[in-house]
Enzyme design. Structure first.
Site, mmCIF file in Angstrom:
data_model
loop_
_atom_site.group_PDB
_atom_site.id
_atom_site.type_symbol
_atom_site.label_atom_id
_atom_site.label_comp_id
_atom_site.label_asym_id
_atom_site.label_seq_id
_atom_site.Cartn_x
_atom_site.Cartn_y
_atom_site.Cartn_z
ATOM 1 N N ASP A 338 46.227 48.097 41.200
ATOM 2 C CA ASP A 338 45.182 47.208 40.694
ATOM 3 C C ASP A 338 45.542 45.740 40.937
ATOM 4 O O ASP A 338 46.720 45.370 40.938
ATOM 5 C CB ASP A 338 45.022 47.472 39.189
ATOM 6 C CG ASP A 338 43.925 46.658 38.561
ATOM 7 O OD1 ASP A 338 42.761 46.880 38.916
ATOM 8 O OD2 ASP A 338 44.245 45.806 37.715
ATOM 9 N N GLU A 367 44.171 46.822 45.872
ATOM 10 C CA GLU A 367 42.871 46.198 45.634
ATOM 11 C C GLU A 367 42.969 44.693 45.906
ATOM 12 O O GLU A 367 43.696 43.981 45.217
ATOM 13 C CB GLU A 367 42.419 46.425 44.186
ATOM 14 C CG GLU A 367 41.097 45.749 43.863
ATOM 15 C CD GLU A 367 40.850 45.588 42.370
ATOM 16 O OE1 GLU A 367 39.678 45.650 41.962
ATOM 17 O OE2 GLU A 367 41.823 45.368 41.613
#
Length: 631
Positions: A338, A367
């Site tokens: 993330d 990400e």
């Protein structure tokens, strides 16, 4: 009298023996935590750093007596309640429980703790990560299926269930994922990515999982560590890998560290909230100021998500080992990381390198929320960057193609302009070292629902699904896309992450069985099932080359061809945005138009002897497989 004297002497002897024993070893341990919880023999990296937490533990020296295991060093921090011990676990060390002694340097008294070294699962180091033949299904566990209502609330967690509140906990759990495995596999998915399952013991919004309060514990409202491990094993038995969502950038404000930080530099900005500027381009901007770079990496998302300082070497090692621990313990096939670029970039390289040193075939995806290919490609392993940075992330989420796909599908202007947006985006694949490893998504837990973004237009939706299944990418689908789940177009997390129908007892609609779905939802579900099961069996769609033609007559055409350029192994895709029918200009495609090939319509069941036989209807779409004719 002599008898009484003898008894007194015996009692005195026992007293001194007991006093001697208690002065050297104390078995009642004030140690509150040792992390990692346990480790394994036979790892590629023989060093293991233990975080030991307990009152004044930092004032003690460490001793270990176990064959093949030695203490390399001990390190203290500002807070005396922490001690960091680095062990060397040699190749000769056998699985078992090693005895750790923490000895008071003044009194000689020792605290003992048994620490377990486990045997690795056979073939663990050679595990295969997710790859181009896979299709990923993303779920938010709290919103997917509730198979164990008894764990919706627990005594040791703060937030209780409230299904009527979009931002509250709804009760989905790991056992719900287990019960859904047959459905997920039958749909054609081969990997499951769930948003984080580690403990998030916050008063509000704890369901999403991105504010961890214990990095070594599954949140009890989802289940236990053992439940998660069982889920991964059950998934593997169904042919499904499991991708763990890991957050290296931040923790939750209720993390146990925050009550007693190791030192002032453990959290960025000395533990005080300072907002990030979200200026991700500063990481690679040759003109960026130092103050802007620091504001991006060291700033916090929100006050309830303390930003971790990965430059701290003890914390860096802790985070790396935590990722490896979950891979080894649960049997994972991948990691989705993330907010990737928000962490220190030198740490990110070290993190990736050490994981791949343990698991050379493992897969990870980062990400980086940007529509700019130069920003996303900066992070992919193998990239040659002008600043000399060598990334170690095998895959990245493909935000540029996601945005281009939406723009193309939502451009209602008939003609070539709409498709040229997507064509131009894919033409940027040369910016990536390995574009085929990118993960293309149609939506996720942070974006509005695809069907809503496409104005509830089923034709546009169907084209998006064809692109997802046939472009040279690893496709990722968000739970509920297959039944046309909707949301506001503006960001509304609680609604985007609505409950999957049928996951709760008493639901009037059940997407797992099809009961209550309308006709359009049934068609969408079947479309994705057909495409993904076809894709699963067709290697050309995994690693085949791609040739696309600049949009002509309102039609975007591309061809996937076997790596050996065998034109008898082809998949052709035609996507039209015309308001009227158009006959294919076969001369335009002559360079790839094979001889002795019958074209089979993958979705409609039609067969065409030649491309010249094809007329695309208004807004039509075709996926054709070239099947060699024998005479």
């Amino acid at each position: 009298m002599d008898q009484i004297t003898t008894i007194l002497r015996s009692v005195k002897t026992v007293f001194w023996l007991l006093l001697f024993c208690t002065s050297s070893v104390i078995h009642a341990s004030p140690i509150e935590k040792i992390e990692p919880l346990f480790w394994w023999t036979g790892m590629a990296n023989p060093h293991l750093q233990l975080l030991v937490y307990g009152e004044n533990i930092g004032n003690r020296k460490t001793k270990v007596d176990y064959p093949g295991v030695t203490v390399v060093k001990t390190e203290v921090v500002d807070n005396p309640n922490y001690l960091f011990v680095t062990l060397n676990i040699s190749k000769q060390a056998a699985p078992g429980k090693l005895n750790l002694q923490f000895i008071d340097t003044l009194t000689g008294k020792a605290i003992e703790h048994d620490y377990e070294l486990k045997a690795r699962e056979p073939g663990s180091a050679q595990r295969q990560g997710f790859k181009q033949s896979d299709a990923i299904y993303l779920v938010v566990p709290d919103r997917f299926a509730n198979a164990e209502p008894n764990n919706d609330a627990t005594d040791d967690t703060l937030e209780k269930p409230n299904r009527s509140e979009p931002g509250g906990r709804h009760g989905g759990d790991i056992q719900g994922l287990v019960t859904a495995l047959p459905y997920i596999a039958d749909m054609g998915f081969t990997q499951i990515w769930s948003t984080p399952l580690t403990e998030n013991n916050s008063e509000h919004y704890s369901y999403h999982g991105y504010a961890a309060t214990d990095l070594y514990r599954i949140d009890p409202r989802f289940g236990s560590n053992a439940d998660y491990r069982n889920f991964v094993h059950q998934a593997k038995a169904k042919g499904l890998g499991v991708i763990n969502d890991i957050v290296l950038n931040h923790i939750g404000s209720n993390h146990w560290w925050m009550k007693d930080l190791p030192d002032a530099n453990w959290i960025n900005n000395k533990g005080k909230y300072t907002a990030t500027n979200h200026a991700r381009q500063t990481v690679q901007d040759p003109y960026a100021s130092n103050v802007d770079k620091a504001a991006f990496v060291q700033g916090w998302f929100v006050p309830t998500m303390p930003d971790l300082n990965q430059k701290h070497p003890l914390l860096a090692t802790y985070l790396i080992q935590n990722s490896i621990w979950w891979i080894e313990y649960a049997g994972l096939s991948g990691i989705r990381e993330d907010t990737y670029s928000y962490a220190d970039k030198d740490f990110l390289r070290q993190w990736g390198q050490q994981i791949l040193a343990e698991y050379p075939n493992f897969s990870m995806v980062g990400e980086e929320w940007s529509a700019n290919p130069s920003i996303v490609s900066y992070w992919q392993q193998g990239q040659t960057n002008i600043d000399g940075y060598e990334p170690a992330m095998p895959s990245m989420m493909d935000f540029p193609t996601y945005y281009a796909m939406l723009a193309a599908l939502n451009n209602d202007e008939s003609g070539d302009a709409a498709w040229s947006t997507l064509y131009g985006s894919l033409a940027n694949d040369g910016a990536y070292p390995t574009p085929g490893k990118l993960v293309l998504f149609e939506g996720n837990h942070d974006t509005a629902r695809l069907f809503s973004l496409l104005d509830n237009d089923y034709q546009k939706f169907a084209k998006a699904m064809i692109l997802m299944a046939t472009l040279p990418r690893i496709p990722q689908f968000f739970y509920g896309t297959e039944i046309l789940m909707q949301s506001p177009k503006e960001r509304d997390d609680g609604v985007v992450r609505s409950d999957f129908p049928g996951g709760w007892a008493g639901d009037g609609v059940n997407a797992f069985t099809g009961i209550g779905l309308n006709e359009q939802q049934q068609h969408a579900q079947q479309l994705i099932k057909t495409l993904l099961n076809y894709r699963q069996q067709n290697p050309v769609l995994h690693t085949g080359d791609m040739t696309h033609f600049f949009p002509k007559d309102g039609v975007y055409t591309y061809v996937r061809t076997a790596k050996d350029h065998d034109q008898s192994q082809q998949v052709w895709v035609f996507l039209s945005n015309n308001t009227q029918s158009v006959k294919l200009d076969t001369q335009h495609y002559h360079e790839l138009n094979p001889q002795n090939c019958e074209f089979a319509d993958v979705l409609g069941g039609q067969h065409f002897a030649n491309l010249s036989d094809i007329t695309l209807k208004a807004q039509d779409m075709l996926v054709l497989e070239c099947r060699t004719q024998t005479h």
